[in-house]
Scaffold this motif. Structure first.
Motif, PDB file in Angstrom:
ATOM      1  N   GLU A 115       0.830  -1.204   0.000  1.00  0.00           N
ATOM      2  CA  GLU A 115       0.000   0.000   0.000  1.00  0.00           C
ATOM      3  C   GLU A 115       0.866   1.256   0.000  1.00  0.00           C
ATOM      4  O   GLU A 115       0.662   2.170  -0.802  1.00  0.00           O
ATOM      5  CB  GLU A 115      -0.926   0.010   1.232  1.00  0.00           C
ATOM      6  CG  GLU A 115      -2.113  -0.942   1.098  1.00  0.00           C
ATOM      7  CD  GLU A 115      -2.833  -1.123   2.423  1.00  0.00           C
ATOM      8  OE1 GLU A 115      -2.619  -0.307   3.351  1.00  0.00           O
ATOM      9  OE2 GLU A 115      -3.584  -2.117   2.540  1.00  0.00           O
ATOM     10  N   ILE A 116       1.882   1.271   0.887  1.00  0.00           N
ATOM     11  CA  ILE A 116       2.742   2.460   0.970  1.00  0.00           C
ATOM     12  C   ILE A 116       3.452   2.688  -0.350  1.00  0.00           C
ATOM     13  O   ILE A 116       3.496   3.792  -0.886  1.00  0.00           O
ATOM     14  CB  ILE A 116       3.771   2.321   2.110  1.00  0.00           C
ATOM     15  CG1 ILE A 116       3.066   2.149   3.461  1.00  0.00           C
ATOM     16  CG2 ILE A 116       4.703   3.529   2.160  1.00  0.00           C
ATOM     17  CD1 ILE A 116       4.004   1.861   4.610  1.00  0.00           C
ATOM     18  N   GLU A 117       3.994   1.578  -0.928  1.00  0.00           N
ATOM     19  CA  GLU A 117       4.726   1.704  -2.186  1.00  0.00           C
ATOM     20  C   GLU A 117       3.810   2.211  -3.294  1.00  0.00           C
ATOM     21  O   GLU A 117       4.175   3.095  -4.063  1.00  0.00           O
ATOM     22  CB  GLU A 117       5.324   0.344  -2.562  1.00  0.00           C
ATOM     23  CG  GLU A 117       6.127   0.302  -3.851  1.00  0.00           C
ATOM     24  CD  GLU A 117       7.440   1.092  -3.783  1.00  0.00           C
ATOM     25  OE1 GLU A 117       7.946   1.316  -2.661  1.00  0.00           O
ATOM     26  OE2 GLU A 117       7.932   1.486  -4.849  1.00  0.00           O
ATOM     27  N   ALA A 118       2.580   1.642  -3.329  1.00  0.00           N
ATOM     28  CA  ALA A 118       1.631   2.057  -4.360  1.00  0.00           C
ATOM     29  C   ALA A 118       1.290   3.531  -4.212  1.00  0.00           C
ATOM     30  O   ALA A 118       1.214   4.265  -5.209  1.00  0.00           O
ATOM     31  CB  ALA A 118       0.368   1.205  -4.261  1.00  0.00           C
ATOM     32  N   GLU A 119       1.117   3.966  -2.960  1.00  0.00           N
ATOM     33  CA  GLU A 119       0.835   5.380  -2.720  1.00  0.00           C
ATOM     34  C   GLU A 119       1.940   6.259  -3.275  1.00  0.00           C
ATOM     35  O   GLU A 119       1.706   7.242  -3.944  1.00  0.00           O
ATOM     36  CB  GLU A 119       0.681   5.652  -1.212  1.00  0.00           C
ATOM     37  CG  GLU A 119      -0.750   5.569  -0.718  1.00  0.00           C
ATOM     38  CD  GLU A 119      -0.798   5.547   0.809  1.00  0.00           C
ATOM     39  OE1 GLU A 119       0.075   6.199   1.432  1.00  0.00           O
ATOM     40  OE2 GLU A 119      -1.667   4.847   1.342  1.00  0.00           O
ATOM     41  N   GLU A 120       3.191   5.821  -2.995  1.00  0.00           N
ATOM     42  CA  GLU A 120       4.327   6.620  -3.472  1.00  0.00           C
ATOM     43  C   GLU A 120       4.343   6.691  -4.981  1.00  0.00           C
ATOM     44  O   GLU A 120       4.594   7.745  -5.572  1.00  0.00           O
ATOM     45  CB  GLU A 120       5.641   6.014  -2.973  1.00  0.00           C
ATOM     46  CG  GLU A 120       5.983   6.461  -1.572  1.00  0.00           C
ATOM     47  CD  GLU A 120       7.357   5.969  -1.143  1.00  0.00           C
ATOM     48  OE1 GLU A 120       8.136   5.537  -2.014  1.00  0.00           O
ATOM     49  OE2 GLU A 120       7.621   6.010   0.074  1.00  0.00           O
TER      50      GLU A 120
END
Lengths: 121, 874
Positions: free
Chosen positions: B15-20
Motif C-alpha cells: 500500500e505504501i509503495e503504491a501510494e508513493e
C-alpha cells in the motif's frame, strides 16, 4: 554466523546476507522504522547503487528478529496514517553492529590499501 | 498466526509503495503493479522465511557438512586428486596392517600361546637348518627337561576317509595325548584323546573338526559313532570347536600317535614336530639348556654318530613357536608396513601441499567471511569438516580397495597360516582405518590454520609469500618432495630388480615340459596295501587304466612330483668315490618313478636308457642319476655302468661288504628343478629308482595328452577308481598350474613391489605438482609483474619448470645414491641379477625424470596463462 549463500537468493539480493543484515541494523540505528522505510533508506543512502528487491528485506528482518538483534511491534505513528510494523534495534543488536562495523572498516581499508599500492617493478 | 502477521506486513508495504508511485503520477492500476514488482512474490518471500527458519533449526554441523560437500563439488579436480591420493595411502596401509596384525599379532589361537615352545633338530652344514624332531628324544626329554610342564609330539598325515560315498584325503594330525593339554584346548563335545589310547590296539579313536563332523554326520552328534579311516573303523570321541586351528588349518581330525619300538630307537629320524609348554616360572634359555644337556647325554651314548653330526653342524633349537612361525616374515612385513605408512605420510604431505595451494585461492573467501563476523572457531570447524568429509570418503574407498588388494594377497600361501586368516579384516583393522582417516582429516583441516590464514586475514590478503613463515614452510615442503622423489627412485629400482629377477626365474629351464600334462595323486594305505607286491600290482593296473584313456599319449608316475610339497632326500654313495676330508654329506633327492615317467614329462635322456617294464622286482637293481649327481660322483666320466650304494657304516662311508645292495646306473637324465625353478635340487642333484624295485605308496600320475589336459580330470579319476574304488584321488591339476603356483609368491612379491613403486612414483609426481602449483598461486602477482614488464611466456614457463627440475634432480641423485644400499638388502631375493645393477637404476631414474617432468608442465603452463592485468588487480 556464516554467509549462507544459496545462488538464487544471492541473485535476488545482489548482496551478501551478512552485509544486508548489517545495512538494516545501520538504518535502524537512526531510529525505529518499518520495512518500506528501511528499503527506501538503503536505496537512497547508497545513491541507488544497492537497488535491493524489497522482498528480500523481510526474510532478513525475520532473521534478525529471531536472533534478538531487533524487535518488532505494530504501531501507528504520526508519519503514517495506518498501523505499521516497526522495527527497532535491541542493545545486543547495537553492540554487535559496532563490532562488525569496525571490522568491516578495517577490511575495506586493507583492501583499499592493497588496491592503491604502487606497482613495483 | 505468523503468516497472517507477514501477510499484513506485506500488504502494508504494498500500500505504501503504491501510494508513493501514485504520488509520482502513475495511474492507480499501474502503481499497484509497480509496487508488486518491487516487492516480489509474497509466496516466494514466505518460502524464503520458511527455509531460513528450518535451516536455522538444523544442527550447525549439518550445514557445515552441506557447505563442505558443496565446496568439494565445486573443485572436482582438486577433490579427485586428493581423494585418490588418500584412498591409495589408506588402502596400502590398511591392507598391510591387516596382514601384519593377523600374522604377527595373533598367529596362534591357543591360550598363552607365547609359552608354547618348538624344539627341532638343526643340521645347517648339511643343508637342513630346520628339521623336525625324533621320537627317540621324547622319553629322554620327558625325564630330563623340567622347564616344560607338558611336552608333545605330532605330525600330519593324509589318510582317506569316505565322505558321502567318495573317498577323500583328509589332513589328520597324529598327536600324543599330551597335545591337547599342552595347547589348553578341549573338544566342544566329547573328550580329547586319552593317554592309554596311544597303545596299539586301543588307538582306533578320533577327534573330528567341527567342519568334518558336519560333512560326515549332517545331523551332528558324532561322538560315539564310527568313521572308517583308511578302511579301519575308528570311534569318534570328541569334536573340536569350530574356531580351533593349530599351525595347519587344513587339519580336519586328530588321531592318537602310536610310537613303535623302532620309532623310539631311531635317532635323528626327524619325522615329528616337538612342542613344550614352559612352566610358569621357566624361560626359553632354561629349556634350551636342559634340551642341550639331554642331547649331549644321548650323543655320549652314541659315539659313532659324532663325526657325521659334527660335520653337519648338528644342534637342537628351542624357540617360542610363535616366533618360529613368523620368523621369516617378520622383517619383510615390518618393512612393508613401514613402507605403507611412509606412503600414507607422503600422500598426506602432498594433500596438505595441495590444500595449502588451494587455500591461497580461498584467502578472499575466508577473509571476507571473517570480516563479516564469522567466528574463527566457526571457520576452523567448517574447514575441519570439509576435510573430514574428504578423508572419510577416501577412507571408505581405501578400505574397499584394501579388501580387494587382500583378495590378491590371499593367493599367496603363507606357510602354516590359512589365507582367509591372514587377510581377515576384523574390528581392529577397521578401527585402525577409521583412526587413520580421522587423524588425516583433522591434520588437513589444520593446515590452513597453520598457514596463519585467518588468525590474520588482513595479513593473509597482503601476504605475497615473502614472510619468514611462508619461506620456512616452503623449504620444508621442498625437502619433503625431495624425500618423496628419492623414495620413489629407491622403490622403483627395487621393483625393477625384482621384475628383472622374476624374468630370469621364468626363463630357467625346469628340465621338463609342463605343457599338455595332467597330474593326479594317490596314497595307498598300508592297511589294504601291506606289502611291495600289492603296491606293484596296483601301480601296474592303474598305469594300464590311465594309458587306456583316449587322448593319453604317454603316462608314468613318480613319488615326488616337481614343484610339489613333498621331497625325499637320502644319502647315497658311489662305488669308488672318495669324499673330501670334512665333506658334509648331503642327501641327494631320491625319486621313485615308473616306466613312462620320463617320456610323459619329456625329461631329456643324456646317456644310457630310461626304466622299462623289464626292470622288475626280480631283475637286477638299477638306478638313473641326473647330470648334477653325475658330475658330483663321476666328474668328466659317463656314469652308465657304475654302481651306487647306501652307506651302512657311519665311520667309513665308502665301505662296501658283500651284502651291501648295489644299484647299477643305467642312464643319465637332465637335471629336473624339483623344488622350484630357483631352488632346483640343491648342490648334489637327484637319483631315480624304478617303482617295481622300490615300491612307493604315494604316487603322482603324469599323463601327457594330445589336447587340453584339464578336460581329462574326471577321466583320470574314473580310471583310478576303476582299480580301487575306495582310494581318494587328489591334486588333479595340469602340470602348468603347479608350475604357476610355484612362482605365485615370487610373482606376488614382484607385483607388490611394482605397485609400491608406481604408487611412490605417482605420489612423487603429485608432490612435485603440488609444490609448483602452490608456488605459482603464491607468486601470481610476481609472475604478473614479470609478464607486464615484458617477460615472455617461455621465460615464465622455464622459471617454473626449472624449480621443478631442480627438485627432481636433487631427489633422483639422493635416490640413486641410496638405492644400491637398499637393494643389497633384497639381494637374497634376487636371481640372476646383482642388487647394484646399473641399468635398472638408470631406468628408474629415467622413468622418474619423465613422469616428474610431466608433473612440472601443468603448473608451468598455468603460470604462462597468468594475465598481468588480472594478477595485479587482485
Amino acid at each position: 554466523m556464516s554467509i549462507e549463500r544459496k545462488p538464487d537468493r544471492q541473485d535476488r539480493t545482489g548482496l551478501l546476507q551478512g552485509t544486508l543484515d548489517m545495512l538494516i541494523r545501520r538504518t535502524l540505528l537512526l531510529g525505529p522504522a518499518h520495512g518500506h522505510e528501511i528499503a527506501k533508506h538503503i536505496q537512497r543512502t547508497t545513491d541507488e547503487v544497492l537497488c535491493l528487491e524489497h522482498g528480500s528485506l523481510y526474510p532478513a528482518l525475520h532473521r534478525l528478529e529471531r536472533k534478538a538483534l531487533v524487535t518488532a511491534k505494530w504501531e501507528t505513528r504520526a508519519s503514517q496514517k495506518r498501523e505499521c510494523k516497526y522495527y527497532r534495534l535491541t542493545p545486543l543488536g547495537r553492540k554487535q553492529l559496532a563490532a562488525e562495523a569496525s571490522k568491516w572498516n578495517r577490511l575495506a581499508k586493507a583492501i583499499a590499501s592493497v588496491m592503491r599500492a604502487p606497482v613495483k617493478a | 498466526m505468523r503468516d497472517d502477521d507477514l501477510d499484513r506486513e506485506l500488504r502494508v508495504h504494498l500500500e505504501i509503495e503504491a501510494e508513493e508511485q501514485r504520488a509520482r503520477g502513475l495511474p492507480e492500476e499501474e502503481a499497484r503493479d509497480a509496487a508488486r514488482r518491487a516487492l516480489g512474490r509474497p509466496a516466494r518471500i514466505k518460502e524464503d522465511i520458511h527455509d531460513q527458519s528450518r535451516s536455522m533449526l538444523v544442527d550447525g554441523l549439518t550445514r557445515d557438512v552441506q557447505y563442505g560437500a558443496r565446496m568439494l563439488r565445486r573443485h572436482p579436480t582438486f577433490t579427485a586428486v586428493v581423494a585418490a591420493t588418500l584412498a591409495l595411502g589408506v588402502a596400502a596401509s590398511t591392507a598391510l596392517f591387516t596382514i601384519v596384525h593377523n600374522v604377527l599379532v595373533r598367529p596362534l589361537a591357543v591360550p598363552d600361546s607365547d609359552r608354547v615352545v618348538l624344539v627341532y633338530n638343526s643340521y645347517p652344514k648339511a643343508g637342513s637348518p630346520h628339521a623336525g624332531a625324533a621320537a627317540a628324544d621324547y622319553d629322554d626329554r620327558l625325564r630330563g627337561v623340567d622347564a616344560f610342564e607338558e611336552q608333545a609330539l605330532f605330525n600330519v598325515r593324509n589318510p582317506s576317509v569316505e565322505v558321502g560315498g567318495v573317498p577323500e584325503r583328509v589332513h589328520a594330525m597324529h598327536a600324543t595325548a599330551s597335545f591337547f593339554r599342552l595347547l589348553r584346548v578341549s573338544p566342544r563335545e566329547g573328550r580329547a584323546i586319552a593317554e592309554e589310547e596311544e597303545a596299539p590296539g586301543r588307538n582306533r579313536v578320533v577327534v573330528l573338526s567341527a567342519g568334518l563332523e558336519r560333512q560326515l554326520f549332517a545331523d551332528g552328534g558324532a561322538v560315539g559313532r564310527r568313521v572308517r579311516i583308511d578302511g579301519e573303523p575308528h570311534t569318534v570321541v570328541g569334536v573340536m570347536p569350530r574356531a580351533f586351528t593349530f599351525i595347519d588349518a587344513d587339519v580336519e581330525m586328530w588321531l592318537p600317535l602310536t610310537l613303535t619300538p623302532h620309532d623310539r630307537a631311531m635317532l635323528h629320524a626327524n619325522n615329528w614336530e616337538y612342542l613344550g609348554r614352559l612352566k610358569p616360572d621357566a624361560t626359553v634359555p632354561q629349556a634350551q639348556a636342559q634340551v642341550d644337556a639331554v642331547s649331549a647325554a644321548s650323543l655320549s651314548r652314541h659315539p659313532e654318530l659324532r663325526a657325521v653330526l659334527t660335520n653337519a653342524g648338528f644342534h637342537v633349537v628351542a624357540i617360542p613357536l610363535q616366533d618360529d612361525l613368523v620368523r621369516d616374515m617378520r622383517p619383510a612385513l615390518a618393512l612393508l608396513w613401514a613402507g605403507s605408512l611412509f606412503m600414507l605420510v607422503m600422500g598426506s604431505v602432498n594433500v596438505a601441499s595441495l590444500v595449502l595451494a588451494r587455500s591461497r585461492t580461498r584467502v578472499r573467501e575466508i577473509a571476507t567471511r571473517v570480516a563479516l563476523g564469522a567466528g574463527r572457531w566457526r571457520i576452523a570447524r567448517q574447514l575441519a569438516i570439509e576435510h573430514l568429509l574428504l578423508t572419510t570418503a577416501s577412507g571408505a574407498a581405501g578400505l574397499v580397495l584394501a579388501s580387494a588388494a587382500l583378495r590378491v594377497f590371499a593367493r599367496v600361501r603363507i606357510e602354516h597360516l590359512p589365507p582367509e586368516t591372514v587377510t581377515y579384516i576384523d574390528g581392529i583393522v577397521v578401527a585402525y582405518t577409521i583412526a587413520t582417516t580421522v587423524m588425516l582429516g583433522v591434520v588437513l583441516g589444520a593446515v590452513p590454520l597453520l598457514g596463519g590464514l585467518f588468525s590474520d586475514p588482513v595479513g593473509a590478503l597482503r601476504d605475497d609469500g615473502r614472510t619468514a613463515t611462508s619461506m620456512r614452510g616452503r623449504a620444508l615442503r621442498r625437502a619433503l618432495v625431495v624425500a618423496q622423489i628419492s623414495a620413489a627412485c629407491i622403490l622403483l629400482s627395487g621393483a625393477g630388480l625384482l621384475l628383472a629377477s622374476f624374468r630370469h626365474v621364468v626363463a630357467v629351464d625346469p628340465g621338463f615340459d609342463s605343457g599338455q600334462t595332467l597330474t593326479a595323486s594317490i596314497e595307498l594305505p598300508t592297511t589294504r596295501y601291506p606289502d611291495g607286491a600289492s603296491v606293484r600290482r596296483f601301480t601296474a593296473q592303474a598305469l594300464d587304466a590311465v594309458r587306456a584313456l583316449p587322448g593319453a599319449l604317454s603316462v608314468g608316475a613318480t613319488n615326488v612330483i616337481p614343484f610339489g610339497s613333498d621331497f625325499n632326500t637320502r644319502l647315497i654313495m658311489a662305488e669308488g668315490y672318495q669324499p673330501a676330508p670334512g665333506e658334509a654329506f648331503t642327501g641327494p633327492y631320491r625319486n621313485v618313478v615308473t616306466p613312462g615317467y620320463f617320456e610323459a614329462m619329456r625329461v631329456g635322456l643324456v646317456s644310457g636308457r630310461v626304466f622299462s617294464d623289464g626292470d622288475t622286482a626280480e631283475s637286477r637293481k638299477v638306478a638313473i642319476v641326473d647330470t648334477r649327481l653325475a658330475r658330483h660322483f663321476w666328474p668328466g666320466v659317463d656314469p652308465v655302468g657304475r654302481r651306487l650304494f647306501f652307506p651302512e657304516d657311519r665311520n667309513d662311508m665308502t665301505r662296501i661288504t658283500e651284502r651291501t645292495p648295489l644299484f647299477l646306473v643305467v642312464g643319465v637324465v637332465r637335471e629336473v628343478k624339483l623344488r622350484g625353478l630357483v631352488e632346483g635340487v640343491g648342490d648334489v642333484g637327484a637319483y631315480y629308482f624304478p617303482q617295481a624295485q622300490a615300491p612307493e605308496r604315494r604316487l603322482t600320475f603324469v599323463m601327457r595328452t594330445d589336447g587340453d589336459p584339464s578336460a581329462l580330470g574326471n577321466a583320470i579319476r574314473r580310471a583310478i577308481a576303476g582299480v580301487d574304488r575306495e582310494l581318494p584321488v587328489f591334486d588333479v591339476q595340469p602340470m602348468v598350474r603347479r608350475a604357476e603356483q610355484s612362482l605365485a609368491s615370487r610373482r606376488t612379491a614382484t607385483q607388490l613391489a611394482i605397485a609400491f613403486g608406481v604408487v611412490a612414483l605417482l605420489l612423487a609426481a603429485i608432490g612435485i605438482y603440488g609444490v609448483l602449483a602452490y608456488l605459482v598461486a603464491q607468486r601470481t602477482k610476481e609472475i604478473g609483474i614479470r609478464v607486464a614488464l615484458g617477460s615472455s611466456h617461455a621465460a615464465v614457463f622455464r622459471m617454473v619448470l626449472g624449480e621443478g627440475l631442480l627438485l627432481i634432480a636433487v631427489g633422483a641423485t639422493i635416490g640413486a645414491l641410496c638405492a644400491p644400499l637398499v637393494s643389497r638388502s633384497i639381494q637374497s631375493q634376487l636371481f640372476g641379477i646383482r642388487g647394484s645393477d646399473p641399468l635398472i637404476l638408470a631406468s628408474a631414474v629415467v622413468m622418474l625424470v619423465v613422469v616428474g617432468f610431466v608433473a612440472c608442465v601443468l603448473p608451468a603452463q598455468r603460470a604462462t596463462r597468468i594475465d598481468p592485468v588480472v594478477a595485479l588487480s587482485e
